[in-house]
Enzyme design. Sequence first.
Site, PDB file in Angstrom:
ATOM      1  N   VAL A 174       0.572   4.749   5.477  1.00  0.00           N
ATOM      2  CA  VAL A 174       0.010   3.609   6.212  1.00  0.00           C
ATOM      3  C   VAL A 174       1.122   2.645   6.607  1.00  0.00           C
ATOM      4  O   VAL A 174       1.083   2.030   7.681  1.00  0.00           O
ATOM      5  CB  VAL A 174      -1.069   2.895   5.377  1.00  0.00           C
ATOM      6  CG1 VAL A 174      -1.595   1.659   6.120  1.00  0.00           C
ATOM      7  CG2 VAL A 174      -2.218   3.841   5.069  1.00  0.00           C
ATOM      8  N   GLY A 213       0.810  -1.213   0.000  1.00  0.00           N
ATOM      9  CA  GLY A 213       0.000   0.000   0.000  1.00  0.00           C
ATOM     10  C   GLY A 213       0.840   1.258   0.000  1.00  0.00           C
ATOM     11  O   GLY A 213       1.900   1.311  -0.637  1.00  0.00           O
ATOM     12  N   CYS A 229       1.397   0.103  -9.119  1.00  0.00           N
ATOM     13  CA  CYS A 229       2.460   0.711  -8.305  1.00  0.00           C
ATOM     14  C   CYS A 229       3.783   0.843  -9.050  1.00  0.00           C
ATOM     15  O   CYS A 229       4.617   1.669  -8.686  1.00  0.00           O
ATOM     16  CB  CYS A 229       2.665  -0.081  -7.014  1.00  0.00           C
ATOM     17  SG  CYS A 229       3.117  -1.808  -7.260  1.00  0.00           S
ATOM     18  N   GLU A 253       5.640  -3.369   0.691  1.00  0.00           N
ATOM     19  CA  GLU A 253       5.604  -3.168  -0.758  1.00  0.00           C
ATOM     20  C   GLU A 253       4.819  -1.890  -1.017  1.00  0.00           C
ATOM     21  O   GLU A 253       3.589  -1.887  -0.948  1.00  0.00           O
ATOM     22  CB  GLU A 253       4.955  -4.374  -1.456  1.00  0.00           C
ATOM     23  CG  GLU A 253       5.681  -5.684  -1.206  1.00  0.00           C
ATOM     24  CD  GLU A 253       7.120  -5.673  -1.705  1.00  0.00           C
ATOM     25  OE1 GLU A 253       7.461  -4.808  -2.548  1.00  0.00           O
ATOM     26  OE2 GLU A 253       7.908  -6.507  -1.253  1.00  0.00           O
TER      27      GLU A 253
END
Length: 494
Positions: free
Chosen positions: A193, A189, A245, A211
């Site tokens: 966070v 994410g 991503c 990741e």
Amino acid sequence: MSIDAAKIVATCRESFNKGCTRSYEQRKQLLESMLNFIKDHQQDMIDAMTKDLRKPRSEAMGMEISFAENEVIHALNHLKEWMKDEKTSKPMAMVGKDVYIKSEPVGVMLIIGAWNYPVQLILHPLIGAIMAGNTAVMKPSELSPATAAVFEKFLPKYLDKDCYTLVNGGIPETTALLAQRFDHILYTGSSPVAKIVMAAAAKHLTPVTLELGGKSPAFVDKDCNMYTVARRIAWGRFINSGQTCIAPDYVLLERETRDKFVEALKDAVKEFYGENPQDSKDFGRIINERHFKRVVSLLDSGKCVMGGQTDEKEKYVAPTVLVDVKPDDPVMTDEVFGPVLPIMTVSDVDEAVNFINSREKPLAMYVFSNKKQVVDSILNRTSSGGFTANDVLMHAAVDTLPFGGIGNSGMGGYHGKHSFDRFSHKRAVVIGDQSLESLLAIRYPPYSKKKESWFLWLMSKSRKSKAFPVLIYGALLCAIVGFLLKYCDVTKIY
């Protein structure tokens, strides 16, 4: 919904302590069950990703379902080999002892998935947990509820829920899980966070694999075939509606080639999605209204030369290209994570490298050039989680390469054997016996200079040199000749 997180983790730990997942036979059976789950519920997962992201079938199959299936098959093909004890060299003082590394499961894992690739980012870590012999608690993203519901409904039919438990929900459920002690946490994410996850893990000294993402640059050299480069970058940027991503996040090129590249991008987008991408069944949608508004806010950066159309009702943002963007524009500040591609001009490779290095280390880096020296220069002078030249995304598709970030883009790599290694404990093992006590006596008190010299000689290492093997063979030859001269009648040899 409220959950009893402590009970969930305790149940998984009890199953682990009973040895339900440790042996090769158990792991193999669990992987076979995973393979059956993927095959039996392929269409359910495709339909779910259509609901969540309007993800095209080909993207759902190629980048999620088949990707996970191949990971299981790769593990089944190599697991027995990976599980073997690894023999190592040993000093002379360890003569008579067996020295090796044993890969052992760490225990109970927590897997926190992401919504952009909701199948891959739960199943890949889960497959890694299984191949390493661990139990696991999985928390899919609440932003992809249809896919999470498929896992909740069907996965317990294939895996014992006391070993592999799936928890659906949002922030309260995730917070409750993070308060528990796990033996490894994998989170996919955002960086903000990830800091919360890492802080929670630190309370229990739990290792983490993060990741994340970041702004993955693509440098395009002036010697390139712009048609080819534009198609590859357009594919990597706009699949999954840009919500990838490792997508090329921005392009750096020289001003003299910018317009040619932009025209090639327009042709590529038209080829892929037609005159109106909103009508294309092959172009997805933004995950929710909040992210839609975030992506739309980026369109005010620079000058729009392609796309820019939006539809809030459909959460549609057209494939968009921005030029004349500045380093401090919103589109260049945070990861885009949408179908928007900013382009910046640089004077040469050195300026591109300096700009890249002035920012956080990205998850991926892309270079397009026909000159090896240009590719090597950027590879050797920058840092990123992964690196691909003259293509995009493909480093993540090679199951023999680790996938992961560095610095702000993450920590720890997995996929294939790298998952097995990442989620295992490498235990140092020495197996001796009770013989050779007279040799070992040199390490015991009372100490003396003679004992010390013998002990240090047994433990010492020497620098390698080309002459070293010659000296060894020479010494052996001299010993053999000396033996023959002393104990044999040399004349009889002839």
